[in-house]
Design a protein around this motif. Structure first.
Motif, PDB file in Angstrom:
ATOM      1  N   THR A 185     -43.579  66.634  77.562  1.00  0.00           N
ATOM      2  CA  THR A 185     -42.461  66.158  77.164  1.00  0.00           C
ATOM      3  C   THR A 185     -41.336  66.568  78.361  1.00  0.00           C
ATOM      4  OG1 THR A 185     -42.866  66.944  74.926  1.00  0.00           O
ATOM      5  CG2 THR A 185     -40.600  66.551  75.439  1.00  0.00           C
ATOM      6  N   LEU A 186     -41.497  67.750  79.096  1.00  0.00           N
ATOM      7  CA  LEU A 186     -40.789  68.030  80.090  1.00  0.00           C
ATOM      8  C   LEU A 186     -40.880  67.392  81.373  1.00  0.00           C
ATOM      9  CD1 LEU A 186     -38.834  70.698  80.902  1.00  0.00           C
ATOM     10  CD2 LEU A 186     -40.803  71.860  81.777  1.00  0.00           C
ATOM     11  N   ASN A 213     -41.832  64.286  81.288  1.00  0.00           N
ATOM     12  CA  ASN A 213     -40.842  62.966  81.192  1.00  0.00           C
ATOM     13  C   ASN A 213     -39.554  62.854  81.840  1.00  0.00           C
ATOM     14  OD1 ASN A 213     -43.211  61.883  80.042  1.00  0.00           O
ATOM     15  ND2 ASN A 213     -42.516  62.169  77.932  1.00  0.00           N
ATOM     16  N   THR A 214     -39.182  64.107  82.025  1.00  0.00           N
ATOM     17  CA  THR A 214     -37.675  63.989  82.566  1.00  0.00           C
ATOM     18  C   THR A 214     -37.780  64.296  84.113  1.00  0.00           C
ATOM     19  OG1 THR A 214     -37.414  66.496  82.306  1.00  0.00           O
ATOM     20  CG2 THR A 214     -36.599  65.478  80.370  1.00  0.00           C
ATOM     21  N   CYS A 215     -38.614  64.517  84.651  1.00  0.00           N
ATOM     22  CA  CYS A 215     -38.859  64.589  86.288  1.00  0.00           C
ATOM     23  C   CYS A 215     -38.835  63.246  86.838  1.00  0.00           C
ATOM     24  CB  CYS A 215     -40.292  65.421  86.468  1.00  0.00           C
ATOM     25  SG  CYS A 215     -40.283  67.176  85.857  1.00  0.00           S
ATOM     26  N   SER A 216     -38.340  63.251  88.113  1.00  0.00           N
ATOM     27  CA  SER A 216     -38.343  61.991  88.829  1.00  0.00           C
ATOM     28  C   SER A 216     -39.672  61.749  89.569  1.00  0.00           C
ATOM     29  CB  SER A 216     -37.241  62.400  89.908  1.00  0.00           C
ATOM     30  OG  SER A 216     -37.517  63.413  90.843  1.00  0.00           O
TER      31      SER A 216
END
Ligand SMILES: [Ca+2]
Ligand SMILES: [Ca+2]
Length: 266
Positions: A112-113, A115-118
């Motif tokens: 989940t975390l 998914n927010t990374c570039s």
């Protein structure tokens, strides 16, 4: 004549029951009759003794069997005193299950975390990196070669064990991968040996082998002595012939390690 005399004496002693019963031992034939009658008595006594002896021997045998069976029964009902290994194993399984659930939750949070990374992140896997997820299990096909004992230790150091092949489907899948990856070195150690007792093949988890894929053409396992006086106590998978061979344990081959996958709830 001797036979006729014996027969006559026997008849005189046993058959004539008139008036005075059996003819007296003292017959008109005199001492000879007495001697033959005594001989006959000795024969009968010997027969009785022989029967008694045989009866005694039979009784002893029956008593012996009864005692052995009683002993076995009493041993069979003895309670198991030491349950510690079982309790320890149950405790370890509980801990492992808890660890796997914890790992699964961490994987979920990590994904989940991510998914927010570039940038792309490493995905959580049911098997370690460099291991294959096949038929619901994790497998590692080594590139280097070791003897059987060191192969076993190497797998254990990675948290697994030399592979245990219980089904035809599992065997088919692994020999296919091994053949494709192996190249010219297409033999792989599996977790099967008769190191403890010659001829009793056991997997590394101590279970006895039930489904086998020995090379029938080569009459394996043949415990051939050409590799040394210890014969051949370790099994190798020949991924070309799709069969097993027993070979000396100190030969060097690649290995297939196996472990449980981690269940990932993502
Ligand atoms: Ca052997
Ligand atoms: Ca052999």
């Amino acid at each position: 004549m001797e036979n006729i005399e014996n027969y006559t004496s026997l008849q005189e002693f046993t058959d004539d029951t008139s008036h005075s019963g059996n003819r007296p031992i003292l017959t008109p034939q005199g001492k000879q009759g007495v001697h033959k009658g005594a001989k006959c008595l000795r024969g009968q006594a010997s027969l009785v003794l022989l029967v008694a002896l045989l009866t005694s021997v039979c009784a002893n045998i029956v008593l012996g069997i009864f005692l052995v069976n009683s002993r076995r029964s009493s041993v069979a009902v003895l309670p198991v005193k030491n349950d510690e290994p079982k309790a320890e194993a149950a405790s370890l399984i509980l801990k492992l299950t808890a660890m796997q659930e914890r790992f699964s939750r961490l994987c979920s949070e990590y994904t989940t975390l991510g998914n927010t990374c570039s940038k792309p992140v490493i995905k959580c896997r049911p098997c370690p990196e460099d291991w294959l997820h096949l038929e619901g299990r994790c497998y590692f096909f080594s590139e280097d070669k070791l003897d059987w004992q060191h192969s076993k230790e190497s797998c254990a150091s990675m948290g697994g064990h030399l592979t245990i092949l219980h089904s035809h489907q599992q065997h088919h899948t692994l020999e296919s991968v091994a053949r494709n990856r192996g190249g010219f070195d297409y033999h792989y150690w599996i977790g099967l040996s008769d190191i403890e007792t010659e001829g009793v093949w056991k997997w590394v988890d101590n279970t006895v082998v039930n489904t086998t894929f020995w090379s029938e053409w080569d009459k394996e396992p043949n415990n051939h002595q050409s590799g040394g006086i210890h014969g051949e106590d370790c099994a190798v998978l020949d991924s070309h012939s799709k069969t097993w061979f027993d070979v000396p344990c100190d030969f060097s081959y690649k290995r297939i390690c196996e472990m449980d996958p981690i269940t990932i709830n993502i």
